[in-house]
Design an enzyme around this catalytic site. Sequence first.
Site, PDB file in Angstrom:
ATOM      1  N   SER A   1       2.323  85.574  74.554  1.00  0.00           N
ATOM      2  CA  SER A   1       0.947  85.223  74.924  1.00  0.00           C
ATOM      3  C   SER A   1       0.913  84.809  76.383  1.00  0.00           C
ATOM      4  O   SER A   1       1.820  84.102  76.861  1.00  0.00           O
ATOM      5  CB  SER A   1       0.431  84.075  74.064  1.00  0.00           C
TER       6      SER A   1
ATOM      7  N   TYR B   1       0.415  75.863  70.192  1.00  0.00           N
ATOM      8  CA  TYR B   1       0.467  77.323  70.230  1.00  0.00           C
ATOM      9  C   TYR B   1       1.197  77.799  71.484  1.00  0.00           C
ATOM     10  O   TYR B   1       2.069  78.676  71.420  1.00  0.00           O
ATOM     11  CB  TYR B   1      -0.948  77.890  70.195  1.00  0.00           C
TER      12      TYR B   1
END
Length: 254
Positions: free
Chosen positions: A145, A158
């Site tokens: 990500s 996250y």
Amino acid sequence: MTDMGFGGKVAIVTGGARGLGFAIAEALAAAGAKVLVGDVSGAEDAVHQLSSTGSDVKGCFADVTSEDSVRAMVEAAQASFGRVDILVNNAAIAADMAMTRFEDISPKAFLRMMEVNALGTFLCCQAVSPIMRAQRYGRIINMASGTAFRGMPFVSHYVASKGAVMTLTRSLAHELGEDEITVNAVSPGYTITGPNMANESYMQKVRPEVLKLRAIKRDAYADDVVGAVLFLASDGAKFVTGQILAADGGAVYH
């Protein structure tokens, strides 16, 4: 240029029943790969959709946080297709996230994020490595990500989990490379998928900010990302390993 076709190749896609994972499974199958879709729910529905086009696709329940479940998934791929050439570690907690201040993220929530996103990737890589080593061939693609490059507030658990995926990718590239196994990651930006659209509050907060960061000023969709995955899974990338390929419209450079 090496043919990017996948005839005769066998791929496992975790979290492949919906969203980006489904799009990746669909693209690999369309390119000729035999695909096993592993997911905690919906795998059989995904298989039904993909098989209707004539693709050779199987599905099974797969909880990537369970060593036994991951082992069973890999054994199912071997039993159905005889080998495993490609692993796409897509299963993750992402679409269901809520924006949460660092101080309000519980240890339980942090550990759950790391368990699914980081440990899950680790376990799946560990399960396929003996097969790929014996074959002296393998392509592992982990989904990272852009948040791990630039940092992002209110989802620190996250971000930490995806940072772990990136560093694991680089470490495994060195360790598995002697057996002709490549290990890379794709780093998407915020991508419009069904599951992401269902998280309306998150999308409303994140989507405008993401668009500001991009050189290409538009939303990203699954087909903007799957090409990067297919490239890294192909023999066109046989000398590419340990890399994090950002498919995010120019939001990060590294």
